[in-house]
Design a protein around this motif. Structure first.
Motif, PDB file in Angstrom:
ATOM      1  N   ALA A 294      35.956 -34.107 -20.551  1.00 50.94           N
ATOM      2  CA  ALA A 294      36.680 -32.903 -20.981  1.00 50.94           C
ATOM      3  C   ALA A 294      37.665 -32.435 -19.916  1.00 50.94           C
ATOM      4  O   ALA A 294      38.626 -31.727 -20.228  1.00 50.94           O
ATOM      5  N   THR A 295      37.442 -32.809 -18.655  1.00 49.77           N
ATOM      6  CA  THR A 295      38.378 -32.416 -17.599  1.00 49.77           C
ATOM      7  C   THR A 295      39.529 -33.412 -17.469  1.00 49.77           C
ATOM      8  O   THR A 295      40.374 -33.271 -16.592  1.00 49.77           O
ATOM      9  N   ILE A 321      45.049 -15.772 -23.133  1.00 45.02           N
ATOM     10  CA  ILE A 321      45.159 -17.151 -22.658  1.00 45.02           C
ATOM     11  C   ILE A 321      44.317 -17.256 -21.386  1.00 45.02           C
ATOM     12  O   ILE A 321      44.502 -16.470 -20.449  1.00 45.02           O
ATOM     13  N   VAL A 322      43.370 -18.204 -21.392  1.00 43.37           N
ATOM     14  CA  VAL A 322      42.499 -18.354 -20.221  1.00 43.37           C
ATOM     15  C   VAL A 322      42.415 -19.825 -19.813  1.00 43.37           C
ATOM     16  O   VAL A 322      42.646 -20.727 -20.630  1.00 43.37           O
ATOM     17  N   THR A 323      42.054 -20.023 -18.556  1.00 41.32           N
ATOM     18  CA  THR A 323      41.744 -21.365 -18.068  1.00 41.32           C
ATOM     19  C   THR A 323      40.258 -21.388 -17.772  1.00 41.32           C
ATOM     20  O   THR A 323      39.731 -20.469 -17.129  1.00 41.32           O
ATOM     21  N   ILE A 324      39.561 -22.409 -18.302  1.00 40.75           N
ATOM     22  CA  ILE A 324      38.105 -22.488 -18.141  1.00 40.75           C
ATOM     23  C   ILE A 324      37.786 -23.535 -17.093  1.00 40.75           C
ATOM     24  O   ILE A 324      38.196 -24.700 -17.221  1.00 40.75           O
ATOM     25  N   VAL A 325      37.083 -23.111 -16.049  1.00 38.00           N
ATOM     26  CA  VAL A 325      36.740 -24.029 -14.965  1.00 38.00           C
ATOM     27  C   VAL A 325      35.234 -24.069 -14.777  1.00 38.00           C
ATOM     28  O   VAL A 325      34.519 -23.122 -15.127  1.00 38.00           O
ATOM     29  N   GLY A 326      34.747 -25.173 -14.213  1.00 35.96           N
ATOM     30  CA  GLY A 326      33.342 -25.285 -13.869  1.00 35.96           C
ATOM     31  C   GLY A 326      33.092 -24.740 -12.472  1.00 35.96           C
ATOM     32  O   GLY A 326      34.004 -24.227 -11.819  1.00 35.96           O
ATOM     33  N   PRO A 327      31.841 -24.854 -11.979  1.00 34.23           N
ATOM     34  CA  PRO A 327      31.463 -24.274 -10.703  1.00 34.23           C
ATOM     35  C   PRO A 327      31.670 -25.189  -9.503  1.00 34.23           C
ATOM     36  O   PRO A 327      31.181 -24.892  -8.417  1.00 34.23           O
ATOM     37  N   LEU A 328      32.359 -26.312  -9.693  1.00 30.58           N
ATOM     38  CA  LEU A 328      32.470 -27.275  -8.598  1.00 30.58           C
ATOM     39  C   LEU A 328      33.672 -26.971  -7.707  1.00 30.58           C
ATOM     40  O   LEU A 328      34.713 -26.548  -8.205  1.00 30.58           O
ATOM     41  N   CYS A 329      33.501 -27.219  -6.399  1.00 34.40           N
ATOM     42  CA  CYS A 329      34.571 -26.949  -5.444  1.00 34.40           C
ATOM     43  C   CYS A 329      35.586 -28.075  -5.425  1.00 34.40           C
ATOM     44  O   CYS A 329      35.738 -28.767  -4.421  1.00 34.40           O
ATOM     45  N   ARG A 334      38.446 -28.556 -14.222  1.00 30.92           N
ATOM     46  CA  ARG A 334      39.059 -27.701 -15.240  1.00 30.92           C
ATOM     47  C   ARG A 334      38.681 -28.212 -16.607  1.00 30.92           C
ATOM     48  O   ARG A 334      39.127 -29.272 -17.032  1.00 30.92           O
ATOM     49  N   LEU A 335      37.874 -27.461 -17.319  1.00 33.03           N
ATOM     50  CA  LEU A 335      37.417 -27.890 -18.643  1.00 33.03           C
ATOM     51  C   LEU A 335      38.464 -27.627 -19.717  1.00 33.03           C
ATOM     52  O   LEU A 335      38.514 -28.346 -20.719  1.00 33.03           O
ATOM     53  N   ALA A 336      39.249 -26.583 -19.540  1.00 30.31           N
ATOM     54  CA  ALA A 336      40.312 -26.281 -20.513  1.00 30.31           C
ATOM     55  C   ALA A 336      41.406 -25.504 -19.791  1.00 30.31           C
ATOM     56  O   ALA A 336      41.122 -24.565 -19.045  1.00 30.31           O
ATOM     57  N   ASP A 337      42.634 -25.916 -20.028  1.00 28.89           N
ATOM     58  CA  ASP A 337      43.761 -25.371 -19.303  1.00 28.89           C
ATOM     59  C   ASP A 337      44.571 -24.475 -20.234  1.00 28.89           C
ATOM     60  O   ASP A 337      45.101 -24.940 -21.240  1.00 28.89           O
ATOM     61  N   LYS A 338      44.642 -23.185 -19.918  1.00 27.74           N
ATOM     62  CA  LYS A 338      45.482 -22.224 -20.669  1.00 27.74           C
ATOM     63  C   LYS A 338      45.275 -22.326 -22.180  1.00 27.74           C
ATOM     64  O   LYS A 338      46.160 -22.704 -22.925  1.00 27.74           O
ATOM     65  N   VAL A 339      44.053 -22.010 -22.594  1.00 34.43           N
ATOM     66  CA  VAL A 339      43.741 -22.001 -24.024  1.00 34.43           C
ATOM     67  C   VAL A 339      43.761 -20.577 -24.564  1.00 34.43           C
ATOM     68  O   VAL A 339      43.409 -19.631 -23.857  1.00 34.43           O
ATOM     69  N   ALA A 340      44.104 -20.435 -25.841  1.00 32.94           N
ATOM     70  CA  ALA A 340      44.115 -19.128 -26.499  1.00 32.94           C
ATOM     71  C   ALA A 340      42.753 -18.899 -27.139  1.00 32.94           C
ATOM     72  O   ALA A 340      42.324 -19.678 -27.997  1.00 32.94           O
ATOM     73  N   LEU A 341      42.054 -17.837 -26.709  1.00 34.19           N
ATOM     74  CA  LEU A 341      40.696 -17.575 -27.211  1.00 34.19           C
ATOM     75  C   LEU A 341      40.501 -16.081 -27.417  1.00 34.19           C
ATOM     76  O   LEU A 341      41.183 -15.265 -26.806  1.00 34.19           O
ATOM     77  N   PRO A 342      39.509 -15.707 -28.268  1.00 35.12           N
ATOM     78  CA  PRO A 342      39.059 -14.320 -28.244  1.00 35.12           C
ATOM     79  C   PRO A 342      38.520 -14.005 -26.843  1.00 35.12           C
ATOM     80  O   PRO A 342      38.103 -14.911 -26.128  1.00 35.12           O
ATOM     81  N   ARG A 343      38.500 -12.717 -26.489  1.00 33.06           N
ATOM     82  CA  ARG A 343      38.079 -12.375 -25.134  1.00 33.06           C
ATOM     83  C   ARG A 343      36.597 -12.723 -24.927  1.00 33.06           C
ATOM     84  O   ARG A 343      35.751 -12.409 -25.752  1.00 33.06           O
ATOM     85  N   ALA A 344      36.294 -13.397 -23.830  1.00 30.10           N
ATOM     86  CA  ALA A 344      34.910 -13.727 -23.474  1.00 30.10           C
ATOM     87  C   ALA A 344      34.546 -13.011 -22.183  1.00 30.10           C
ATOM     88  O   ALA A 344      35.350 -12.973 -21.248  1.00 30.10           O
ATOM     89  N   GLU A 345      33.333 -12.463 -22.173  1.00 27.88           N
ATOM     90  CA  GLU A 345      32.859 -11.748 -20.989  1.00 27.88           C
ATOM     91  C   GLU A 345      31.808 -12.580 -20.270  1.00 27.88           C
ATOM     92  O   GLU A 345      31.289 -13.560 -20.822  1.00 27.88           O
ATOM     93  N   VAL A 346      31.465 -12.143 -19.074  1.00 23.86           N
ATOM     94  CA  VAL A 346      30.369 -12.779 -18.344  1.00 23.86           C
ATOM     95  C   VAL A 346      29.115 -12.760 -19.227  1.00 23.86           C
ATOM     96  O   VAL A 346      28.803 -11.744 -19.847  1.00 23.86           O
ATOM     97  N   GLY A 347      28.434 -13.909 -19.330  1.00 21.32           N
ATOM     98  CA  GLY A 347      27.246 -14.013 -20.178  1.00 21.32           C
ATOM     99  C   GLY A 347      27.529 -14.655 -21.523  1.00 21.32           C
ATOM    100  O   GLY A 347      26.618 -15.148 -22.185  1.00 21.32           O
TER     101      GLY A 347
END
Ligand SMILES: *Cc1c(COP(=O)(O)O)cnc(C)c1O
Length: 382
Positions: A294-295, A321-329, A334-347
Protein backbone atom coordinates in the motif's frame (compact mmCIF):
# COMPACT_ATOMS: atom_id res chain seq x y z
CA UNK A 1 -22.85 6.92 8.52
CA UNK A 2 -22.75 3.17 7.63
CA UNK A 3 -19.77 1.43 9.25
CA UNK A 4 -17.58 -1.38 7.96
CA UNK A 5 -18.66 -4.53 9.90
CA UNK A 6 -15.23 -5.07 11.45
CA UNK A 7 -14.76 -1.55 12.75
CA UNK A 8 -14.79 -2.89 16.34
CA UNK A 9 -11.81 -5.22 15.85
CA UNK A 10 -8.59 -4.49 17.73
CA UNK A 11 -6.10 -2.89 15.34
CA UNK A 12 -3.89 -3.25 13.44
CA UNK A 13 -5.50 -6.19 11.67
CA UNK A 14 -6.11 -7.73 8.28
CA UNK A 15 -9.63 -9.07 7.76
CA UNK A 16 -10.14 -11.59 4.94
CA UNK A 17 -13.70 -12.27 3.81
CA UNK A 18 -13.89 -15.85 2.57
CA UNK A 19 -17.28 -15.23 0.92
CA UNK A 20 -15.46 -12.98 -1.58
CA UNK A 21 -12.77 -15.61 -2.24
CA UNK A 22 -15.43 -18.28 -2.80
CA UNK A 23 -17.26 -15.95 -5.20
CA UNK A 24 -14.05 -15.41 -7.20
CA UNK A 25 -13.50 -19.15 -7.50
CA UNK A 26 -17.15 -19.63 -8.50
CA UNK A 27 -16.76 -16.92 -11.16
CA UNK A 28 -13.76 -18.75 -12.63
CA UNK A 29 -15.50 -22.11 -12.51
CA UNK A 30 -18.43 -20.56 -14.39
CA UNK A 31 -16.36 -18.75 -17.03
CA UNK A 32 -13.23 -20.82 -17.63
CA UNK A 33 -13.33 -23.95 -19.80
CA UNK A 34 -14.51 -26.93 -17.70
CA UNK A 35 -11.39 -28.99 -18.40
CA UNK A 36 -9.06 -26.22 -17.12
CA UNK A 37 -7.46 -26.93 -13.73
CA UNK A 38 -7.41 -24.04 -11.27
CA UNK A 39 -4.39 -23.63 -8.98
CA UNK A 40 -3.82 -21.18 -6.13
CA UNK A 41 -0.35 -19.59 -5.90
CA UNK A 42 -0.12 -19.46 -2.14
CA UNK A 43 2.51 -16.75 -1.92
CA UNK A 44 -0.29 -14.23 -2.56
CA UNK A 45 -1.66 -15.03 0.89
CA UNK A 46 -0.44 -18.04 2.88
CA UNK A 47 -2.56 -17.47 6.02
CA UNK A 48 -3.17 -21.04 7.25
CA UNK A 49 -6.94 -20.74 7.87
CA UNK A 50 -7.45 -19.10 4.48
CA UNK A 51 -5.35 -21.76 2.79
CA UNK A 52 -7.36 -24.52 4.46
CA UNK A 53 -10.60 -22.94 3.24
CA UNK A 54 -9.35 -22.46 -0.34
CA UNK A 55 -7.73 -25.90 -0.74
CA UNK A 56 -10.92 -27.93 -1.29
CA UNK A 57 -12.16 -25.43 -3.91
CA UNK A 58 -9.09 -25.54 -6.18
CA UNK A 59 -7.36 -28.34 -8.09
CA UNK A 60 -3.81 -27.55 -7.05
CA UNK A 61 -1.55 -25.41 -4.90
CA UNK A 62 1.62 -23.78 -6.20
CA UNK A 63 4.35 -23.11 -3.67
CA UNK A 64 7.75 -21.42 -3.81
CA UNK A 65 9.61 -22.57 -0.69
CA UNK A 66 9.86 -25.52 1.69
CA UNK A 67 7.89 -23.45 4.20
CA UNK A 68 5.00 -22.95 1.79
CA UNK A 69 5.24 -26.62 0.79
CA UNK A 70 4.75 -27.64 4.42
CA UNK A 71 1.63 -25.50 4.68
CA UNK A 72 0.30 -26.84 1.38
CA UNK A 73 0.89 -30.48 2.38
CA UNK A 74 -1.22 -29.95 5.49
CA UNK A 75 -4.28 -29.21 3.33
CA UNK A 76 -3.77 -30.93 -0.05
CA UNK A 77 -2.28 -34.22 -1.29
CA UNK A 78 1.27 -34.09 -2.66
CA UNK A 79 0.22 -34.88 -6.24
CA UNK A 80 -1.78 -31.63 -6.29
CA UNK A 81 1.18 -29.50 -5.20
CA UNK A 82 3.92 -28.01 -7.35
CA UNK A 83 7.06 -26.27 -6.15
CA UNK A 84 8.62 -23.57 -8.34
CA UNK A 85 11.18 -20.88 -7.61
CA UNK A 86 14.89 -20.34 -8.21
CA UNK A 87 17.59 -21.48 -5.80
CA UNK A 88 15.90 -24.52 -4.29
CA UNK A 89 18.35 -25.95 -1.81
CA UNK A 90 19.18 -29.68 -1.76
CA UNK A 91 17.19 -30.09 1.45
CA UNK A 92 14.15 -28.52 -0.24
CA UNK A 93 14.51 -30.69 -3.34
CA UNK A 94 14.85 -33.78 -1.18
CA UNK A 95 11.82 -32.90 0.95
CA UNK A 96 9.74 -32.41 -2.20
CA UNK A 97 10.92 -35.69 -3.75
CA UNK A 98 10.23 -37.63 -0.55
CA UNK A 99 6.77 -36.08 -0.26
CA UNK A 100 5.90 -36.62 -3.93
CA UNK A 101 5.51 -32.93 -4.71
CA UNK A 102 6.17 -31.88 -8.33
CA UNK A 103 9.34 -29.82 -8.75
CA UNK A 104 9.33 -27.11 -11.38
CA UNK A 105 12.94 -27.03 -12.54
CA UNK A 106 14.37 -23.55 -12.98
CA UNK A 107 17.73 -24.57 -14.51
CA UNK A 108 19.77 -27.49 -15.85
CA UNK A 109 21.79 -27.47 -12.62
CA UNK A 110 18.67 -27.85 -10.51
CA UNK A 111 17.58 -30.71 -12.79
CA UNK A 112 20.89 -32.50 -12.28
CA UNK A 113 20.66 -32.08 -8.49
CA UNK A 114 17.06 -33.34 -8.40
CA UNK A 115 17.97 -36.43 -10.46
CA UNK A 116 21.00 -37.17 -8.27
CA UNK A 117 18.91 -36.81 -5.11
CA UNK A 118 16.22 -39.05 -6.61
CA UNK A 119 18.86 -41.72 -7.30
CA UNK A 120 20.29 -41.44 -3.81
CA UNK A 121 16.96 -41.75 -1.99
CA UNK A 122 15.61 -44.28 -4.46
CA UNK A 123 12.51 -42.57 -5.84
CA UNK A 124 11.59 -41.19 -9.25
CA UNK A 125 11.20 -37.44 -8.71
CA UNK A 126 8.16 -35.73 -10.20
CA UNK A 127 9.68 -33.12 -12.49
CA UNK A 128 8.27 -30.35 -14.66
CA UNK A 129 10.32 -27.75 -16.50
CA UNK A 130 9.70 -24.06 -16.14
CA UNK A 131 10.12 -22.14 -19.36
CA UNK A 132 11.32 -18.57 -19.70
CA UNK A 133 9.09 -17.61 -22.63
CA UNK A 134 10.47 -15.43 -25.37
CA UNK A 135 7.55 -12.99 -24.98
CA UNK A 136 6.01 -11.10 -22.12
CA UNK A 137 2.45 -10.46 -20.96
CA UNK A 138 1.59 -6.98 -22.27
CA UNK A 139 0.28 -4.54 -19.69
CA UNK A 140 1.69 -6.68 -16.91
CA UNK A 141 2.51 -5.06 -13.58
CA UNK A 142 5.46 -7.43 -13.25
CA UNK A 143 7.08 -8.68 -16.42
CA UNK A 144 8.24 -12.26 -16.28
CA UNK A 145 9.25 -13.15 -19.83
CA UNK A 146 10.96 -11.91 -22.96
CA UNK A 147 14.24 -11.12 -21.23
CA UNK A 148 17.14 -12.72 -19.33
CA UNK A 149 15.62 -14.26 -16.23
CA UNK A 150 16.43 -16.19 -13.06
CA UNK A 151 13.08 -17.99 -13.62
CA UNK A 152 12.90 -20.99 -15.89
CA UNK A 153 15.02 -22.09 -18.82
CA UNK A 154 15.14 -20.12 -22.04
CA UNK A 155 12.76 -21.90 -24.40
CA UNK A 156 15.57 -23.05 -26.72
CA UNK A 157 17.27 -24.92 -23.85
CA UNK A 158 14.14 -26.75 -22.70
CA UNK A 159 13.98 -29.80 -25.03
CA UNK A 160 17.47 -30.99 -24.07
CA UNK A 161 16.62 -30.93 -20.37
CA UNK A 162 13.26 -32.63 -20.89
CA UNK A 163 14.94 -35.44 -22.86
CA UNK A 164 17.56 -35.83 -20.14
CA UNK A 165 15.07 -36.11 -17.27
CA UNK A 166 12.79 -38.46 -19.21
CA UNK A 167 15.79 -40.67 -20.11
CA UNK A 168 16.84 -40.69 -16.45
CA UNK A 169 13.50 -42.24 -15.49
CA UNK A 170 11.98 -39.27 -13.71
CA UNK A 171 8.20 -38.93 -13.48
CA UNK A 172 7.72 -36.33 -16.24
CA UNK A 173 5.05 -33.77 -15.23
CA UNK A 174 5.08 -31.16 -18.02
CA UNK A 175 5.69 -27.47 -18.57
CA UNK A 176 5.26 -24.34 -16.51
CA UNK A 177 5.15 -21.10 -18.48
CA UNK A 178 4.48 -17.90 -16.55
CA UNK A 179 4.65 -14.68 -18.54
CA UNK A 180 3.52 -11.97 -16.13
CA UNK A 181 1.32 -10.78 -13.31
CA UNK A 182 -1.34 -8.14 -12.53
CA UNK A 183 -2.55 -7.52 -16.08
CA UNK A 184 -5.86 -5.72 -16.56
CA UNK A 185 -5.61 -6.02 -20.35
CA UNK A 186 -8.11 -8.71 -21.39
CA UNK A 187 -6.85 -8.87 -24.98
CA UNK A 188 -3.24 -9.18 -23.83
CA UNK A 189 -4.13 -12.06 -21.50
CA UNK A 190 -5.90 -13.90 -24.33
CA UNK A 191 -2.96 -13.33 -26.68
CA UNK A 192 -0.47 -14.52 -24.08
CA UNK A 193 -2.47 -17.65 -23.31
CA UNK A 194 -2.62 -18.52 -27.01
CA UNK A 195 1.12 -17.93 -27.37
CA UNK A 196 1.80 -19.99 -24.25
CA UNK A 197 -0.14 -23.01 -25.51
CA UNK A 198 1.55 -22.72 -28.91
CA UNK A 199 4.95 -22.62 -27.22
CA UNK A 200 4.11 -25.64 -25.04
CA UNK A 201 2.98 -27.57 -28.10
CA UNK A 202 6.16 -26.70 -30.00
CA UNK A 203 8.37 -27.64 -27.03
CA UNK A 204 6.49 -30.93 -26.63
CA UNK A 205 7.25 -31.73 -30.28
CA UNK A 206 10.91 -30.80 -29.89
CA UNK A 207 11.15 -32.83 -26.67
CA UNK A 208 9.48 -35.92 -28.20
CA UNK A 209 7.14 -36.27 -25.23
CA UNK A 210 3.66 -35.03 -24.39
CA UNK A 211 3.24 -32.90 -21.27
CA UNK A 212 0.87 -34.46 -18.70
CA UNK A 213 0.10 -30.86 -17.68
CA UNK A 214 0.83 -27.38 -19.01
CA UNK A 215 0.68 -24.73 -16.31
CA UNK A 216 0.13 -21.53 -18.28
CA UNK A 217 0.58 -19.15 -15.34
CA UNK A 218 -2.01 -16.56 -14.51
CA UNK A 219 -1.51 -12.87 -14.75
CA UNK A 220 -5.16 -11.99 -14.04
CA UNK A 221 -5.07 -8.53 -12.49
CA UNK A 222 -7.48 -6.78 -10.13
CA UNK A 223 -8.45 -3.10 -10.09
CA UNK A 224 -6.60 -1.11 -7.43
CA UNK A 225 -6.76 2.45 -8.67
CA UNK A 226 -9.31 4.91 -10.10
CA UNK A 227 -9.73 4.15 -13.81
CA UNK A 228 -8.77 0.48 -13.43
CA UNK A 229 -11.43 -1.82 -14.89
CA UNK A 230 -11.81 -5.53 -14.12
CA UNK A 231 -10.77 -8.08 -16.74
CA UNK A 232 -13.44 -9.86 -18.78
CA UNK A 233 -13.20 -13.44 -17.53
CA UNK A 234 -16.02 -14.62 -19.81
CA UNK A 235 -14.13 -13.45 -22.91
CA UNK A 236 -10.89 -14.97 -21.63
CA UNK A 237 -12.59 -18.27 -20.83
CA UNK A 238 -14.21 -18.50 -24.25
CA UNK A 239 -10.96 -17.80 -26.09
CA UNK A 240 -9.01 -20.17 -23.87
CA UNK A 241 -11.55 -22.92 -24.46
CA UNK A 242 -11.03 -22.57 -28.22
CA UNK A 243 -7.23 -22.64 -27.82
CA UNK A 244 -7.26 -25.67 -25.53
CA UNK A 245 -9.43 -27.52 -28.06
CA UNK A 246 -6.68 -27.11 -30.69
CA UNK A 247 -4.18 -29.14 -28.67
CA UNK A 248 -4.12 -32.44 -26.84
CA UNK A 249 -2.68 -31.20 -23.54
CA UNK A 250 -4.21 -30.86 -20.06
CA UNK A 251 -3.94 -27.23 -18.94
CA UNK A 252 -3.87 -25.42 -15.57
CA UNK A 253 -3.84 -21.75 -14.60
CA UNK A 254 -2.32 -20.52 -11.37
CA UNK A 255 -3.73 -17.43 -9.74
CA UNK A 256 -2.86 -15.65 -6.53
CA UNK A 257 -3.95 -12.06 -6.37
CA UNK A 258 -7.11 -12.59 -8.42
CA UNK A 259 -8.50 -15.06 -5.86
CA UNK A 260 -7.69 -13.19 -2.67
CA UNK A 261 -6.71 -9.57 -3.36
CA UNK A 262 -10.15 -8.02 -3.22
CA UNK A 263 -11.17 -10.14 -0.23
CA UNK A 264 -8.89 -8.37 2.24
CA UNK A 265 -9.03 -5.10 4.16
CA UNK A 266 -6.30 -3.69 6.41
CA UNK A 267 -7.55 -1.78 9.45
CA UNK A 268 -5.37 0.63 11.38
CA UNK A 269 -6.32 3.13 14.08
CA UNK A 270 -5.51 6.82 14.15
CA UNK A 271 -2.99 7.47 16.93
CA UNK A 272 -2.24 11.09 16.11
CA UNK A 273 -3.53 13.86 13.92
CA UNK A 274 -1.20 16.71 13.11
CA UNK A 275 -0.75 19.63 10.78
CA UNK A 276 2.55 20.44 9.18
CA UNK A 277 2.80 23.45 6.94
CA UNK A 278 -0.12 23.06 4.56
CA UNK A 279 -0.78 19.34 5.13
CA UNK A 280 -2.78 17.30 7.64
CA UNK A 281 -1.32 13.94 8.65
CA UNK A 282 -3.15 11.01 10.21
CA UNK A 283 -0.65 8.75 11.96
CA UNK A 284 -2.01 5.21 12.30
CA UNK A 285 -0.88 2.19 14.32
CA UNK A 286 0.58 0.17 11.44
CA UNK A 287 2.38 0.99 8.23
CA UNK A 288 4.78 -0.52 5.74
CA UNK A 289 5.85 -3.08 8.36
CA UNK A 290 2.42 -4.66 7.76
CA UNK A 291 1.43 -3.40 4.33
CA UNK A 292 4.42 -2.60 2.18
CA UNK A 293 2.41 -2.78 -1.04
CA UNK A 294 0.00 0.00 0.00
CA UNK A 295 2.99 2.33 0.45
CA UNK A 296 4.00 1.68 -3.17
CA UNK A 297 7.23 -0.07 -2.27
CA UNK A 298 6.42 -3.59 -3.49
CA UNK A 299 6.96 -3.77 -7.23
CA UNK A 300 5.05 -0.70 -8.35
CA UNK A 301 6.54 1.85 -10.71
CA UNK A 302 4.22 4.76 -9.94
CA UNK A 303 2.94 5.09 -6.39
CA UNK A 304 -0.84 5.49 -6.27
CA UNK A 305 -3.23 5.26 -3.34
CA UNK A 306 -5.05 2.04 -2.56
CA UNK A 307 -8.79 2.55 -1.95
CA UNK A 308 -9.09 3.98 1.56
CA UNK A 309 -11.96 4.99 3.88
CA UNK A 310 -12.79 6.01 7.42
CA UNK A 311 -14.25 2.72 8.62
CA UNK A 312 -17.26 4.04 10.60
CA UNK A 313 -18.16 6.70 8.02
CA UNK A 314 -18.13 4.71 4.79
CA UNK A 315 -20.90 6.71 3.11
CA UNK A 316 -20.04 10.21 4.31
CA UNK A 317 -18.82 12.90 1.96
CA UNK A 318 -15.18 13.95 2.00
CA UNK A 319 -14.41 16.89 4.25
CA UNK A 320 -10.66 17.24 4.06
CA UNK A 321 -7.49 16.17 2.31
CA UNK A 322 -5.16 14.11 4.51
CA UNK A 323 -2.00 12.07 4.19
CA UNK A 324 -2.05 8.78 6.11
CA UNK A 325 1.26 7.57 7.49
CA UNK A 326 2.34 4.64 9.63
CA UNK A 327 4.41 4.81 12.84
CA UNK A 328 7.76 3.98 11.26
CA UNK A 329 10.67 6.42 11.23
CA UNK A 330 11.06 6.52 7.47
CA UNK A 331 9.50 8.81 4.88
CA UNK A 332 8.62 5.68 2.89
CA UNK A 333 5.90 4.87 5.44
CA UNK A 334 3.01 6.60 3.62
CA UNK A 335 -0.12 4.50 3.30
CA UNK A 336 -2.11 7.13 1.40
CA UNK A 337 -0.99 10.43 -0.04
CA UNK A 338 -3.39 13.42 -0.02
CA UNK A 339 -6.68 11.55 -0.01
CA UNK A 340 -10.11 13.16 0.36
CA UNK A 341 -11.91 11.68 3.39
CA UNK A 342 -14.52 12.52 6.00
CA UNK A 343 -12.81 13.93 9.08
CA UNK A 344 -11.16 11.24 11.23
CA UNK A 345 -10.16 11.78 14.84
CA UNK A 346 -7.70 10.01 17.09
CA UNK A 347 -9.18 6.57 17.86
CA UNK A 348 -11.01 6.24 14.54
CA UNK A 349 -10.21 3.33 12.22
CA UNK A 350 -8.86 3.70 8.69
CA UNK A 351 -9.63 0.92 6.21
CA UNK A 352 -7.39 0.13 3.26
CA UNK A 353 -9.19 -2.09 0.75
CA UNK A 354 -7.90 -4.52 -1.90
CA UNK A 355 -5.39 -5.73 0.67
CA UNK A 356 -5.88 -9.50 0.56
CA UNK A 357 -2.80 -10.29 -1.56
CA UNK A 358 0.88 -9.57 -0.92
CA UNK A 359 0.07 -7.96 2.43
CA UNK A 360 1.29 -9.31 5.76
CA UNK A 361 3.62 -11.97 4.36
CA UNK A 362 5.12 -9.55 1.82
CA UNK A 363 6.00 -6.85 4.36
CA UNK A 364 9.12 -6.32 6.50
CA UNK A 365 7.45 -7.07 9.85
CA UNK A 366 10.74 -7.03 11.76
CA UNK A 367 11.63 -3.51 10.71
CA UNK A 368 11.63 -1.18 13.74
CA UNK A 369 10.42 -3.84 16.13
CA UNK A 370 6.68 -3.18 16.15
CA UNK A 371 4.30 -6.05 16.96
CA UNK A 372 3.28 -8.25 14.02
CA UNK A 373 -0.13 -7.68 12.47
CA UNK A 374 -3.09 -9.87 13.38
CA UNK A 375 -5.00 -11.63 10.58
CA UNK A 376 -8.55 -12.92 10.80
CA UNK A 377 -10.72 -14.87 8.39
CA UNK A 378 -14.46 -14.16 8.37
CA UNK A 379 -17.36 -15.86 6.58
CA UNK A 380 -15.41 -19.10 6.46
CA UNK A 381 -17.18 -22.14 5.08
CA UNK A 382 -19.57 -24.07 7.46
C1 LIG B 1 3.61 -15.04 -8.02
C2 LIG B 1 3.31 -16.08 -8.95
C3 LIG B 1 1.99 -16.33 -9.31
C4 LIG B 1 0.82 -15.54 -8.80
O1 LIG B 1 0.77 -14.26 -9.37
P1 LIG B 1 -0.53 -13.37 -9.08
O2 LIG B 1 -0.26 -12.10 -9.78
O3 LIG B 1 -0.65 -13.21 -7.61
O4 LIG B 1 -1.69 -14.09 -9.64
C5 LIG B 1 1.74 -17.37 -10.16
N1 LIG B 1 2.75 -18.12 -10.64
C6 LIG B 1 4.04 -17.89 -10.34
C7 LIG B 1 5.08 -18.75 -10.92
C8 LIG B 1 4.37 -16.88 -9.49
O5 LIG B 1 5.65 -16.66 -9.20
Amino acid sequence: MEALPWVGEATPVYVYDFAIVAARIALLRATMPPQLALHYAIKANPMPELLAAIAPLVDGLDVASAGEMGRALSVKPADAISFAGPGKRDAELEAAIRAGVTLHLESEGEGARALALGDRIGGAPRLAVRVNPDYELRGSGMKMGGRPSPFGLDAARVPALVKRIVAAGADWRGFHIFAGSQSLDTAAIMETQAATLALADRLAGESDVKPPLVNIGGGFGIPYFPGDAPIDTAAIGEALGREIARYDMPVAIELGRFLVGEAGVYLARVVDRKDSQSETFLVVDGGLNHHLAATGNFGTVVKRNYPVAVAHRMQDPAEEIVTIVGPLCTPLDRLADKVALPRAEVGDVIAIFTSGAYGASASPSGFLGHAPVREILVNRPR
